[in-house]
Design a protein around this motif. Sequence first.
Motif, PDB file in Angstrom:
ATOM      1  N   GLY A 384       0.833  -1.213   0.000  1.00 47.10           N
ATOM      2  CA  GLY A 384       0.000   0.000   0.000  1.00 47.10           C
ATOM      3  C   GLY A 384       0.861   1.253   0.000  1.00 47.10           C
ATOM      4  N   VAL A 385       1.849   1.263   0.886  1.00 44.90           N
ATOM      5  CA  VAL A 385       2.719   2.434   0.993  1.00 44.90           C
ATOM      6  C   VAL A 385       3.488   2.610  -0.323  1.00 44.90           C
ATOM      7  N   LYS A 386       3.973   1.500  -0.828  1.00 45.60           N
ATOM      8  CA  LYS A 386       4.784   1.543  -2.042  1.00 45.60           C
ATOM      9  C   LYS A 386       3.986   2.152  -3.211  1.00 45.60           C
ATOM     10  N   LYS A 394       7.981  10.572  -4.625  1.00 48.72           N
ATOM     11  CA  LYS A 394       9.062   9.845  -5.304  1.00 48.72           C
ATOM     12  C   LYS A 394      10.281   9.638  -4.402  1.00 48.72           C
ATOM     13  N   ASP A 395      10.650  10.668  -3.635  1.00 50.17           N
ATOM     14  CA  ASP A 395      11.830  10.550  -2.778  1.00 50.17           C
ATOM     15  C   ASP A 395      11.641   9.429  -1.757  1.00 50.17           C
ATOM     16  N   PHE A 396      10.472   9.428  -1.179  1.00 45.78           N
ATOM     17  CA  PHE A 396      10.185   8.403  -0.182  1.00 45.78           C
ATOM     18  C   PHE A 396      10.156   7.021  -0.838  1.00 45.78           C
ATOM     19  N   TYR A 397       9.654   6.976  -2.045  1.00 48.89           N
ATOM     20  CA  TYR A 397       9.614   5.721  -2.782  1.00 48.89           C
ATOM     21  C   TYR A 397      11.032   5.161  -2.958  1.00 48.89           C
ATOM     22  N   GLU A 398      11.950   6.029  -3.368  1.00 52.01           N
ATOM     23  CA  GLU A 398      13.348   5.607  -3.536  1.00 52.01           C
ATOM     24  C   GLU A 398      13.886   5.029  -2.234  1.00 52.01           C
ATOM     25  N   LEU A 400      12.276   3.768   0.301  1.00 55.69           N
ATOM     26  CA  LEU A 400      11.625   2.494   0.629  1.00 55.69           C
ATOM     27  C   LEU A 400      12.212   1.336  -0.167  1.00 55.69           C
ATOM     28  N   MET A 401      12.532   1.612  -1.436  1.00 53.16           N
ATOM     29  CA  MET A 401      12.914   0.544  -2.335  1.00 53.16           C
ATOM     30  C   MET A 401      14.400   0.201  -2.267  1.00 53.16           C
ATOM     31  N   LYS A 402      15.173   1.060  -1.594  1.00 50.39           N
ATOM     32  CA  LYS A 402      16.612   0.814  -1.522  1.00 50.39           C
ATOM     33  C   LYS A 402      16.892  -0.540  -0.871  1.00 50.39           C
ATOM     34  N   ASP A 403      16.197  -0.823   0.209  1.00 48.69           N
ATOM     35  CA  ASP A 403      16.360  -2.106   0.895  1.00 48.69           C
ATOM     36  C   ASP A 403      14.963  -2.517   1.364  1.00 48.69           C
ATOM     37  N   THR A 404      14.274  -3.287   0.532  1.00 47.09           N
ATOM     38  CA  THR A 404      12.865  -3.560   0.830  1.00 47.09           C
ATOM     39  C   THR A 404      12.697  -4.408   2.093  1.00 47.09           C
ATOM     40  N   ASP A 405      13.680  -5.275   2.379  1.00 51.37           N
ATOM     41  CA  ASP A 405      13.560  -6.076   3.611  1.00 51.37           C
ATOM     42  C   ASP A 405      13.606  -5.170   4.826  1.00 51.37           C
ATOM     43  N   TYR A 406      14.511  -4.209   4.774  1.00 50.44           N
ATOM     44  CA  TYR A 406      14.619  -3.255   5.882  1.00 50.44           C
ATOM     45  C   TYR A 406      13.303  -2.479   6.019  1.00 50.44           C
ATOM     46  N   SER A 407      12.788  -1.984   4.884  1.00 50.06           N
ATOM     47  CA  SER A 407      11.542  -1.204   4.921  1.00 50.06           C
ATOM     48  C   SER A 407      10.406  -2.035   5.510  1.00 50.06           C
ATOM     49  N   LYS A 408      10.343  -3.289   5.075  1.00 49.67           N
ATOM     50  CA  LYS A 408       9.268  -4.145   5.598  1.00 49.67           C
ATOM     51  C   LYS A 408       9.416  -4.351   7.095  1.00 49.67           C
ATOM     52  N   SER A 409      10.680  -4.478   7.543  1.00 51.82           N
ATOM     53  CA  SER A 409      10.868  -4.750   8.977  1.00 51.82           C
ATOM     54  C   SER A 409      10.360  -3.579   9.823  1.00 51.82           C
ATOM     55  N   ILE A 410      10.347  -2.379   9.251  1.00 56.32           N
ATOM     56  CA  ILE A 410       9.800  -1.230  10.000  1.00 56.32           C
ATOM     57  C   ILE A 410       8.292  -1.425  10.190  1.00 56.32           C
ATOM     58  N   PRO A 431       5.911   8.610   5.707  1.00 56.36           N
ATOM     59  CA  PRO A 431       7.254   9.208   5.695  1.00 56.36           C
ATOM     60  C   PRO A 431       7.647   9.726   7.082  1.00 56.36           C
ATOM     61  N   ALA A 432       6.729  10.400   7.769  1.00 61.62           N
ATOM     62  CA  ALA A 432       7.049  10.896   9.106  1.00 61.62           C
ATOM     63  C   ALA A 432       7.166   9.737  10.099  1.00 61.62           C
ATOM     64  N   TYR A 433       6.285   8.766   9.950  1.00 67.99           N
ATOM     65  CA  TYR A 433       6.276   7.629  10.875  1.00 67.99           C
ATOM     66  C   TYR A 433       7.596   6.850  10.827  1.00 67.99           C
ATOM     67  N   THR A 434       8.189   6.752   9.637  1.00 69.60           N
ATOM     68  CA  THR A 434       9.387   5.912   9.482  1.00 69.60           C
ATOM     69  C   THR A 434      10.680   6.732   9.470  1.00 69.60           C
ATOM     70  N   GLU A 435      10.547   8.034   9.608  1.00 68.03           N
ATOM     71  CA  GLU A 435      11.661   8.953   9.386  1.00 68.03           C
ATOM     72  C   GLU A 435      12.948   8.516  10.092  1.00 68.03           C
ATOM     73  N   TYR A 436      12.844   8.207  11.383  1.00 64.31           N
ATOM     74  CA  TYR A 436      14.064   7.949  12.170  1.00 64.31           C
ATOM     75  C   TYR A 436      14.718   6.604  11.831  1.00 64.31           C
ATOM     76  N   PHE A 437      13.998   5.792  11.050  1.00 66.27           N
ATOM     77  CA  PHE A 437      14.638   4.541  10.622  1.00 66.27           C
ATOM     78  C   PHE A 437      15.606   4.799   9.468  1.00 66.27           C
ATOM     79  N   PHE A 438      15.344   5.871   8.760  1.00 69.19           N
ATOM     80  CA  PHE A 438      16.181   6.179   7.605  1.00 69.19           C
ATOM     81  C   PHE A 438      17.223   7.237   7.903  1.00 69.19           C
ATOM     82  N   ASN A 439      16.960   8.041   8.937  1.00 66.74           N
ATOM     83  CA  ASN A 439      17.910   9.102   9.280  1.00 66.74           C
ATOM     84  C   ASN A 439      18.073   9.147  10.791  1.00 66.74           C
ATOM     85  N   ALA A 440      19.354   9.233  11.246  1.00 65.39           N
ATOM     86  CA  ALA A 440      19.580   9.405  12.687  1.00 65.39           C
ATOM     87  C   ALA A 440      18.988  10.741  13.101  1.00 65.39           C
TER      88      ALA A 440
END
Length: 553
Positions: A384-386, A394-398, A400-410, A431-440
Amino acid sequence: MDNKKLAELLFPQIEQTKEEIENSYKKRDLPQGARVTRFAPSPTGFLHIGGLFAAFVSERAAHTTDGVFYLRIEDTDKKREVENGVTGIVKGITDFGIKIDEGMLSETESVGDYAPYIQSKRAKIYQSYCKDLVEKGLAYPCFCSAEELNAVREEQEKNKENPGYYGKYAKCRDLTLEQIEENIKNGMPYVLRLKSPGDENKRISFEDGIKGTIEMPENILDIVLLKTDGIPTYHFAHAIDDHLMGTNYVIRGDEWISSAPIHLQLFDVLGFETPSYAHISPIMKEDEETGGKRKLSKRKDPEAAVSYYHEVGYPNKAVLEYLYTIANSNYEQWRMENPDTPMEEFEFDFAHMSKAGALFDLVKLTDVSKTYISKLTTDEVFEGVKAWAEEYNKDFYELLMKDTDYSKSIFAIERGNEKPRKDIAKWEDTPAYTEYFFNAPEAYDFPENLSKEDMIEILQKYKKVYNHNDIADDWFPRVRDMSEALGYAKAPKFYKKNPEEFKGHVGDVSSVIRVAATGRRNTPDLYQILQVLGEKETMDRFDRAISALKEEK
Ligand code: GLU
């Protein structure tokens, strides 16, 4: 008057008789009580949430009785048409899981035995019926110009009479064949009008599935059936179509109630069986300015457009579930009693529909959607998110897709348990909900009740005792033991009893750890977050937080 001659004069090109058309449309063979309903929009491309709601109610009304729901496009008003308007509407409806059995599928394709399902392709059909009415003396040509009709209107206003073409104002009603022939020879444009058999002293009454008994004065207006270009009015076209297409239940907006006397008369004059009716009240919204209620407006309310739900990413099924809640007042109770039953199994009925107009409430939709999303699997959420991100971010899409296993684990965090969290209402929240998983974190919302030194001490100590291989059950005891060792109460209740004995309690300690890792005080399960971040990133984040605290003045 020689009606047959008049009919020939007006419709020389029409060869197919009404009977021939009737015979070419077979009667539907359906079980007793099966409703045949339709959604009949203009192809304006814009689908209002009220339109979606009407389509939804019509579909439910049909499919809960083993009936048929079809889509008919009413494009007699060419001014309102837009390119690909039909496809837009079909997509708008079917995206929400509303199944169309018959009718238009795109601008040119359709499915079903009652085609054409688009009015512009049916001009000859309407004209055949008109020819028949003229032959029977039930319709006549009217040559009145716009100026003449305006003058009539002004006079009626002045005399405080009902407006319209009737009685002594129906000047063309009694034209002779010779006059008509003359006018036509002179190239005068004309419309075709119904010779209304109505009596102003009589009333009609019908049972409305939603509103109950409705009683109104009989129609006496000689309404226009065909416009000057030979294209029918909505009134006329819909009556022919609903008859030929076997509609037995007309469900539409209640702005049409005032036209019901015209429609019932048309069905009668045409010798058709009248359908049942259910008129839906418009969807309302609390008006912040006045405190009252008003119609959901295309101009003022973004949520009036069905496209809005896609743009912000409410899952279609969540919107559908919400439509159930506003359609039938007993739906929520049913949902509470049957939390896991597919919504299609709910027994929709007209009796539980609001007569006054369902109140649309985004907060409620958000609630319904959060619950809906909380029950999805990780893969469903990810998909759904994808899909949403690919179209709208688009930025968020990129990312998410960089490492889909990581994205799914979130999205797997606290999912699938008995009380799943309800953090996400729409994909736009992710994007806000997952923000800290992608950026310290750049900033830290540390608790105010601990000193900088205490927090540094907590983090340094935690770095030492942290074991990334701990199972979930061992994680918290480790934090608790460490808290005690540093002089914090191991539970809030001990702290509350003797606050002077402690620096704080274990909740304060885990809060420092949480903020160091995520920047936030409120997050899902911290153990799972650290597992997703991985050992190295977790340690790096603690180091960064310690440095940030040290730099703080
Ligand atoms: N074309 C009409 C509209 O868009 C349809 C009304 C009806 O359902 O009969 O309002």
